[in-house]
Design an enzyme around this catalytic site. Sequence first.
Site, PDB file in Angstrom:
ATOM      1  N   GLY A  53     -48.120  64.803  -4.762  1.00 20.13           N
ATOM      2  CA  GLY A  53     -47.410  63.612  -5.228  1.00 20.13           C
ATOM      3  C   GLY A  53     -47.987  62.946  -6.461  1.00 20.13           C
ATOM      4  N   ASP A 112     -50.213  54.065   1.991  1.00 18.68           N
ATOM      5  CA  ASP A 112     -49.338  53.604   3.064  1.00 18.68           C
ATOM      6  C   ASP A 112     -50.238  53.063   4.190  1.00 18.68           C
ATOM      7  OD1 ASP A 112     -46.831  53.396   4.410  1.00 18.68           O
ATOM      8  OD2 ASP A 112     -47.136  55.329   5.362  1.00 18.68           O
TER       9      ASP A 112
HETATM   10  P1  5GP Z   1     -51.348  57.189   4.215  1.00 21.60           P
HETATM   11  O1  5GP Z   1     -52.451  58.095   4.671  1.00 21.60           O
HETATM   12  O2  5GP Z   1     -51.799  56.089   3.301  1.00 21.60           O
HETATM   13  O3  5GP Z   1     -50.530  56.663   5.372  1.00 21.60           O
HETATM   14  O4  5GP Z   1     -50.309  58.093   3.464  1.00 21.60           O
HETATM   15  C1  5GP Z   1     -50.511  58.576   2.218  1.00 21.60           C
HETATM   16  C2  5GP Z   1     -49.570  59.713   1.905  1.00 21.60           C
HETATM   17  O5  5GP Z   1     -48.363  59.661   2.695  1.00 21.60           O
HETATM   18  C3  5GP Z   1     -49.133  59.627   0.464  1.00 21.60           C
HETATM   19  O6  5GP Z   1     -50.014  60.312  -0.371  1.00 21.60           O
HETATM   20  C4  5GP Z   1     -47.759  60.268   0.510  1.00 21.60           C
HETATM   21  O7  5GP Z   1     -47.901  61.667   0.394  1.00 21.60           O
HETATM   22  C5  5GP Z   1     -47.236  59.936   1.883  1.00 21.60           C
HETATM   23  N1  5GP Z   1     -46.377  58.725   1.818  1.00 21.60           N
HETATM   24  C6  5GP Z   1     -46.653  57.505   2.296  1.00 21.60           C
HETATM   25  N2  5GP Z   1     -45.650  56.663   2.036  1.00 21.60           N
HETATM   26  C7  5GP Z   1     -44.713  57.381   1.364  1.00 21.60           C
HETATM   27  C8  5GP Z   1     -43.439  57.052   0.799  1.00 21.60           C
HETATM   28  O8  5GP Z   1     -42.925  55.924   0.846  1.00 21.60           O
HETATM   29  N3  5GP Z   1     -42.791  58.061   0.178  1.00 21.60           N
HETATM   30  C9  5GP Z   1     -43.275  59.324   0.087  1.00 21.60           C
HETATM   31  N4  5GP Z   1     -42.539  60.215  -0.542  1.00 21.60           N
HETATM   32  N5  5GP Z   1     -44.477  59.663   0.598  1.00 21.60           N
HETATM   33  C10 5GP Z   1     -45.187  58.696   1.227  1.00 21.60           C
END
Ligand code: 5GP
Length: 195
Positions: A53, A112
């Site tokens: 991403g 996130d």
């Molecule tokens: P975390 O570990 O912070 O929950 O998630 C991070 C990863 O989840 C990000 O690098 C991304 O790949 C995915 N992610 C989290 N939120 C989103 C979102 O709103 N859209 C997309 N496409 N990916 C997300």
Amino acid sequence: MVGQGVAQRQMMEDLETVLYTEEQILTRIRELGEQLTVEYRGKVPLLVGVLKGAVMFLSDLVKRMSIPLEIDFIAISSYGLSTQSSGVVRILKDLDRDVDGRHVLIVEDIVDSGLTLAYLRDVLARRHAASVRIAALFDKPGRRQVPIRPDYCGFTVPNAFIVGYGLDYAERYRNLPCAGILKEDVYRSSESAHT
Ligand code: 5GP
């Protein structure tokens, strides 16, 4: 050329809202690049892009940093539903470079729950990086499960599923030049088709 236009229009139709246009994103990245140029002057930072991403953000960001720097990539998987992270994290592709003594800047598309970055930051600290900071294009602070804050952030976004500008849903939409909220029925219909 005509085909590309049609494909792009179809992707745009799957968006509920455009949050940021390509121009707005590039303007913000230019500001971040200038800030990072000042903060890392005299050092040669190692920018670690989190695949896949962050690829677009990283490539636009480094062009706006006018200091010597190096780039590496890491791929991390987090299991769970396709629009939610589960918190179980594992390295799929490790770094090529040794981070010992390096000033590392993690470049991430979106924060996130924060679980991915908390894990990655710990891994890099254990490998004796001189410093570890985080640059994230998007931040969803309302969804945080661990106390982590990007040191450099492009935009704070609402608690919704974002696609475009590198962010995907089921590997699609990464090539949208803008970023927006995906219509819920797009992923609801394909999630129910796969269960
Ligand atoms: P975390 O570990 O912070 O929950 O998630 C991070 C990863 O989840 C990000 O690098 C991304 O790949 C995915 N992610 C989290 N939120 C989103 C979102 O709103 N859209 C997309 N496409 N990916 C997300």
